[in-house]
Motif scaffolding. Structure first.
Motif, PDB file in Angstrom:
ATOM      1  N   ALA A  41     -19.981 -70.729 -50.438  1.00  0.00           N
ATOM      2  CA  ALA A  41     -21.229 -70.268 -51.053  1.00  0.00           C
ATOM      3  C   ALA A  41     -21.024 -68.939 -51.737  1.00  0.00           C
ATOM      4  O   ALA A  41     -20.161 -68.140 -51.348  1.00  0.00           O
ATOM      5  CB  ALA A  41     -22.322 -70.159 -50.006  1.00  0.00           C
ATOM      6  N   GLN A  42     -21.840 -68.709 -52.755  1.00  0.00           N
ATOM      7  CA  GLN A  42     -21.756 -67.457 -53.499  1.00  0.00           C
ATOM      8  C   GLN A  42     -23.132 -67.136 -54.076  1.00  0.00           C
ATOM      9  O   GLN A  42     -23.699 -67.942 -54.813  1.00  0.00           O
ATOM     10  CB  GLN A  42     -20.738 -67.595 -54.634  1.00  0.00           C
ATOM     11  N   GLY A  43     -23.638 -65.981 -53.726  1.00  0.00           N
ATOM     12  CA  GLY A  43     -24.898 -65.521 -54.306  1.00  0.00           C
ATOM     13  C   GLY A  43     -24.618 -64.555 -55.435  1.00  0.00           C
ATOM     14  O   GLY A  43     -23.460 -64.306 -55.774  1.00  0.00           O
ATOM     15  N   PRO A  44     -25.667 -63.987 -56.038  1.00  0.00           N
ATOM     16  CA  PRO A  44     -25.457 -63.106 -57.201  1.00  0.00           C
ATOM     17  C   PRO A  44     -24.643 -61.850 -56.892  1.00  0.00           C
ATOM     18  O   PRO A  44     -23.776 -61.463 -57.687  1.00  0.00           O
ATOM     19  CB  PRO A  44     -26.875 -62.762 -57.638  1.00  0.00           C
ATOM     20  N   ARG A  48     -21.145 -62.772 -56.440  1.00  0.00           N
ATOM     21  CA  ARG A  48     -20.523 -63.152 -57.695  1.00  0.00           C
ATOM     22  C   ARG A  48     -20.108 -61.903 -58.464  1.00  0.00           C
ATOM     23  O   ARG A  48     -19.003 -61.837 -59.016  1.00  0.00           O
ATOM     24  CB  ARG A  48     -21.496 -63.987 -58.515  1.00  0.00           C
ATOM     25  N   ALA A  49     -20.973 -60.903 -58.461  1.00  0.00           N
ATOM     26  CA  ALA A  49     -20.648 -59.669 -59.170  1.00  0.00           C
ATOM     27  C   ALA A  49     -19.398 -59.025 -58.578  1.00  0.00           C
ATOM     28  O   ALA A  49     -18.599 -58.422 -59.293  1.00  0.00           O
ATOM     29  CB  ALA A  49     -21.824 -58.718 -59.104  1.00  0.00           C
ATOM     30  N   ARG A  70     -17.003 -60.688 -57.107  1.00  0.00           N
ATOM     31  CA  ARG A  70     -15.974 -61.737 -57.022  1.00  0.00           C
ATOM     32  C   ARG A  70     -15.606 -62.029 -55.569  1.00  0.00           C
ATOM     33  O   ARG A  70     -14.447 -62.029 -55.173  1.00  0.00           O
ATOM     34  CB  ARG A  70     -14.722 -61.337 -57.816  1.00  0.00           C
ATOM     35  N   ALA A 125     -16.775 -64.529 -51.975  1.00  0.00           N
ATOM     36  CA  ALA A 125     -17.430 -65.781 -51.592  1.00  0.00           C
ATOM     37  C   ALA A 125     -17.474 -65.874 -50.076  1.00  0.00           C
ATOM     38  O   ALA A 125     -16.855 -65.069 -49.374  1.00  0.00           O
ATOM     39  CB  ALA A 125     -16.704 -66.984 -52.178  1.00  0.00           C
ATOM     40  N   ALA A 146     -13.036 -64.444 -53.974  1.00  0.00           N
ATOM     41  CA  ALA A 146     -13.566 -65.722 -54.447  1.00  0.00           C
ATOM     42  C   ALA A 146     -12.462 -66.746 -54.663  1.00  0.00           C
ATOM     43  O   ALA A 146     -12.588 -67.902 -54.256  1.00  0.00           O
ATOM     44  CB  ALA A 146     -14.355 -65.514 -55.735  1.00  0.00           C
TER      45      ALA A 146
END
Lengths: 160, 539
Positions: free
Chosen positions: B452-455, B458-459, B461, B463, B483
């Motif tokens: 899973a990866q939220g915002p 993600r910013a 990098r 996970a 990530a």
């Protein structure tokens, strides 16, 4: 912004575009209901109940704007040994379920989905947290996928 | 009634080992109805009668001067009175007898079955290869009568086949038989050791009361962990809950009295009692703790007056969690919990499926217990879990792949320790700088994996990896990993889960594998793969 996660290079099987209609219709209904609540509450003089209901309606409206993209983000792959499922745009989530771990496969049809001839397919494993539910499959595709998965699960069944 | 309680003369005591597991229907210990609540019933009835006797007599005959027995004789009611009393006793005995008579069990090569009930019949059947654990519980009263409760748990909530009560020796024997049947050893292979232990009833009772919790013939070895009383008490004192309790008692109550707000006590007392009960319960569960390896799995026993003794066959553990409450850091103590499919999370104070397999122990104890819980792993691997997993600080040469440096925004203290290791059959997650812990998930038991990866992730990098296991006290997820590393780890873990699940033979753990598809699960040699096949970690 760094690229999105992409665990597998293979092509994702996407859900039916009609699912967009199902989810939009759902949002519209909930917006209408909350707006009605807001209006009734406003007329009865319950000011901040009306405010809360209106706020919920407004946020549902914003969410509804993302429905098409969110539906397009659903996807699944039948890989050699496992089923890979993806969902979510802002909060991305990938789940991999080895075929042998599937305990049962459910096909559900909600009232709206049935109108559009769509079904949801849900995989159940021994872990309650797996939570894989593929929406927006046409009825034929859902039944076919279910039978295929059940067969795979049968032939690869492992103990708990 | 007392005759029923007397010596159980089941055919089990002296007969061949498989006497109770021969596929025929058998009955339970004759004192079962009494032990299952009959004693309490009789005691309450006796108490009521003793207290109410005078009133009743007064009410019935409107006079209170004479002794009731004299009255009965005087008025010629002796015979009817005695008959009524006799009738009531007979009815009770008949009820008890019937409930005992209709409660039967049998053990065949494939299943264990129980049927019970006079009016409403219940059947329960459990497949032997699905057994998650066998527990022998001896409540204190039952222990005095030489009886024990055998609980065979299978996967699921409240999924237990209970045999309460059996005579103590029969319970031991039945456990051995059920385990060896379940393990897949053929009937002929089983060793027949018909032991004769006939030192008389009293001698036998005393033997059983004094006997070590682990029957010497059953346990291959001594308990690998000794839990001295001072350490147990110390571990209880160094708990947040205990400290809260003490603070409340020592500071809270005087303050309340000093400020004349003693009525607040009314609100505090129930929670105090609850907290104290919790602590006492945990304490009593750790008394006389022992853990040892047997041919049929790990055996964990505890309890002083009421004892419990559970056998976990190999391959029944879905996750292991080694953790350290913050105050235990000073003495360097750890605890170990496990998740298994037979767990009953909602059961309070229940005697079965205690998730804690090591209440408190130092790092040597942790290593020994992990060695039992993870059979087939070399000592060096266990040492890696302890040295790098529990005590590691995130140095480069450790067996764990740590989170990248940019994870410090999310894990300012623990980012160095946040890490994982993927071995051929285990997935290990290391977490926490202040509350240190390691979670071990056997890949063969894992149900599915999520990435899973939220915002924010993600910013940065990063996970997150979730492993889905059966529900229990352990929640196995690991956040803030690179990530790209997480992406490959995700695929490796699911491939490993599939491979290990396919090769798993633990449902019949001792069955000889004649086919060419590898050895038994316990004998399988597993090699350490350093940091797994995941690419360079960006720091």
């Amino acid at each position: 912004m760094p690229p999105r996660l992409e665990p597998s290079d293979a092509e994702w099987r996407r859900v039916s575009p009609k699912q967009i209609g199902v989810e939009l219709l759902g949002s519209v209904i909930s917006i209408v209901v909350t707006l009605a609540v807001a209006i009734v509450a406003f007329n009865l003089g319950a000011g901040w109940v009306a405010l809360v209901a209106a706020a919920i309606a407004a946020s549902s409206l914003v969410m509804a704007a993302f429905v098409p993209r969110r539906v397009r983000a659903y996807g699944y792959q039948l890989r050699e040994d496992d089923l890979l499922f993806r969902r979510g745009l802002l909060f991305q989530r990938f789940v991999a379920v080895p075929y042998g771990r599937m305990q049962l496969v459910d096909v559900n049809r909600g009232p709206l989905a049935r109108l559009m001839g769509l079904s949801d397919l849900k995989l159940v494993t021994a872990a309650a947290t797996t939570g894989v539910s593929i929406p927006g499959l046409t009825e034929d595709a859902a039944t076919e996928l279910r039978d295929h998965l059940v067969e795979l699960a049968e032939s690869r069944r492992v103990g708990l | 009634m007392t005759d029923e309680v007397g010596p159980p003369a089941p055919p089990a005591t002296a007969a061949a080992p498989s006497a109770l597991a021969d596929g025929e229907w058998h009955r339970l210990h004759p004192a079962t109805p009494l032990l299952r609540g009959g004693i309490a019933l009789i005691a309450i009835a006796g108490l009521l009668v003793a207290n109410l006797r005078d009133r009743v007599i007064e009410f019935v005959i409107q006079q209170d001067e004479a002794d009731p027995i004299d009255l009965l004789i005087e008025r010629g009611w002796l015979i009817p009175g005695l008959l009524i009393v006799l009738g009531v006793i007979l009815l009770a005995v008949l009820g008890f007898y019937l409930s005992w008579r209709f409660h039967e069990f049998r053990v065949t090569d494939e299943v264990v079955e129980v049927r019970s009930g006079i009016v409403f019949r219940t059947f329960r059947k459990a497949r032997l290869d699905r057994i998650q654990g066998i527990n022998i519980v001896r409540p204190f009263i039952a222990r005095i009568f030489g009886a024990a409760r055998l609980q065979i748990s299978v996967a699921g909530n409240d999924a237990e086949v209970k045999l309460d009560y059996l005579s103590s020796s029969a319970a031991d024997q039945l456990r051995r038989d059920v385990l060896s049947l379940a393990s897949g050893v053929q009937r002929e292979e089983r060793v027949a050791d018909a032991r004769a232990r006939t030192t008389g009833v009293i001698g036998q009772r005393i033997d059983e009361l004094l006997a070590p919790e682990l029957d010497p013939r059953e346990a291959a070895a001594e308990s690998v962990v000794r839990l001295p009383l001072p350490r147990l008490i110390g571990s209880m004192l160094l708990r947040d809950s205990t400290i809260i309790l003490i603070l409340l008692l020592v500071v809270g109550i005087p303050v309340m009295f000093a400020t004349d707000t003693w009525y607040l006590l009314l609100g505090v007392i129930p929670s105090l009692i609850g907290l104290a009960g919790f602590i006492v319960n945990r304490f009593s569960r750790s008394l006389r703790y022992s853990i040892a390896a047997t041919p049929n799995g790990v055996r964990i026993g505890y309890g002083l007056l009421s004892t419990s003794n559970e056998t976990l066959p190999p391959g029944r553990i879905h996750a292991i969690h080694v953790s350290q409450p913050i105050l235990w850091r000073l003495p360097g103590w750890w605890q170990i919990q496990i998740t298994r499919a037979g767990s009953n999370a909602g059961q309070s104070g229940g005697s079965t499926s205690n998730p804690t397999v090591l209440p408190v122990g130092d790092r040597q104890d942790v290593a020994r217990v992990l060695g039992l819980l993870l059979p087939g792993h070399a000592d060096e691997q266990i040492a890696l879990i302890v040295d790098d997993g529990l005590l590691g600080t995130g140095a480069d040469d450790e067996a764990f792949t740590s989170a990248p440096r940019r994870a410090r925004w999310l894990r300012p203290l623990s980012w160095r320790r946040t890490g994982f290791a993927l071995w051929s059959d285990l997935f290990l997650m290391r977490k926490g700088r202040i509350w240190r812990s390691v979670t071990v998930v056997p890949l063969a038991r894992m149900q599915s994996v999520a990435l899973a990866q939220g915002p924010i992730y993600r910013a940065l990098r990063l996970a997150e990896i979730y492993t889905h296991i059966v529900s229990g006290p352990i929640y196995a997820r690991l956040g803030a990993i690179d990530a790209e590393v997480a992406r490959r780890l995700f695929l490796d873990v699911v491939a490993g889960a599939e491979r290990e699940g396919r090769d798993d033979r633990t449902h019949r753990w001792n069955r000889r594998v004649d086919q060419s598809d590898g050895g038994t699960a316990t004998a399988r040699v597993v090699e350490v793969e350093g940091p797994p096949s995941v690419g360079e970690v960006e720091r």
